[in-house]
Design a protein around this motif. Structure first.
Motif: not given
Length: 264
Positions: A111-128
């Motif tokens: 998992a890695v966090g992400a943010v938008s230009a307007s300050g929204q936050h999200a998390t990206v989940w990744l699998t192999r």
């Protein structure tokens, strides 16, 4: 306890991945974090993130969020990754079952966090996938990226059925959020006590039990692990049958409501 709405896009993975069941991914060498970060930073992944942030805006305005997002609108969100890739561990059904030597938690996804230009936050989940990594999900909020960073020499893991986050260190399971504190107390419990606790909650809901076969996916409370169905969690009860195979695929963007105490 307050209700917190979260948005997810892509595949909401059932118990096999989140609960570290027989199909759970094995943790790889340290270079996997770099490879996962590269996948999350790919143009396609960033485009998907931008579209997700547009959907967040639409949801907050009460609009439908299942329509396609124009490429320009997604790019205008200027999404960027935030922080380092983290390994997410989840409660191990073999531990609940009592298999000898089974660890409390096993690796589930990156998992890695992400943010938008307007300050929204999200998390990206990744699998192999084969020799590489791919984005399997994007979800609003940041707990999957923030809590694992609090290991402090131990292992951070989640009990997703009740949205609790714990640290396992020196033979004790201690709480990292309010829901976990409601489960194990502020001072935590021994590993043996935690196993008795989760066994009382889930032993009759493991793969192959009548509960799983019946399709009953009711809600849980941190205190007892049982209770009436929790409609405010949306698709989240799909996580409740530990180790259950299969996936629930979200069409466009699915609303996932989580009850949560405390927070990041």
């Amino acid at each position: 306890m307050r209700a917190t709405a979260r948005l997810a896009t892509g595949a909401l993975i059932g118990g096999t991945v989140l609960m570290g069941g027989t199909a759970a991914l094995a943790a790889g060498p340290p270079s996997d974090e770099a490879a996962a970060a590269k996948a999350a930073a790919s143009p396609a992944a960033l485009q998907r993130l931008g579209a997700f942030f547009v959907h967040l805006d639409q949801h907050r305005r009460g609009q439908l969020v299942d329509q396609a997002v124009p490429k320009a609108a997604a790019q205008a969100k200027a999404p960027r990754l935030e922080g380092s890739v983290q390994r997410v561990h989840s409660l191990n059904p073999a531990f609940v079952k009592g298999d000898g030597g089974a660890p409390v938690a096993t690796f589930a996804y990156m998992a890695v966090g992400a943010v938008s230009a307007s300050g929204q936050h999200a998390t990206v989940w990744l699998t192999r996938t084969g020799a590489g990594w791919q984005v399997m999900n994007v979800i609003s909020g940041s707990e999957e990226a923030v809590y694992p960073a609090r290991a402090q020499g131990g292992t951070v893991f989640t009990e997703p059925q009740i949205h609790a986050w714990y640290r396992l260190k020196d033979g004790r399971v201690t709480a990292l959020n309010g829901t976990a504190a409601s489960s194990v107390g502020r001072s935590g419990v021994t590993v043996a006590a935690y196993r008795r606790l989760v066994r009382s909650r889930y032993a009759d809901k493991l793969p192959g039990t009548a509960y799983q076969r019946s399709g009953k996916l009711g809600g849980y409370s941190p205190a007892t692990g049982t209770g009436d169905p929790a409609p405010d969690r949306g698709p989240a009860p799909a996580l409740l049958a530990l180790g259950a195979g299969g996936a629930v695929t979200a069409a466009g963007v699915a609303l996932v409501r989580r009850r949560r105490q405390g927070g990041c």
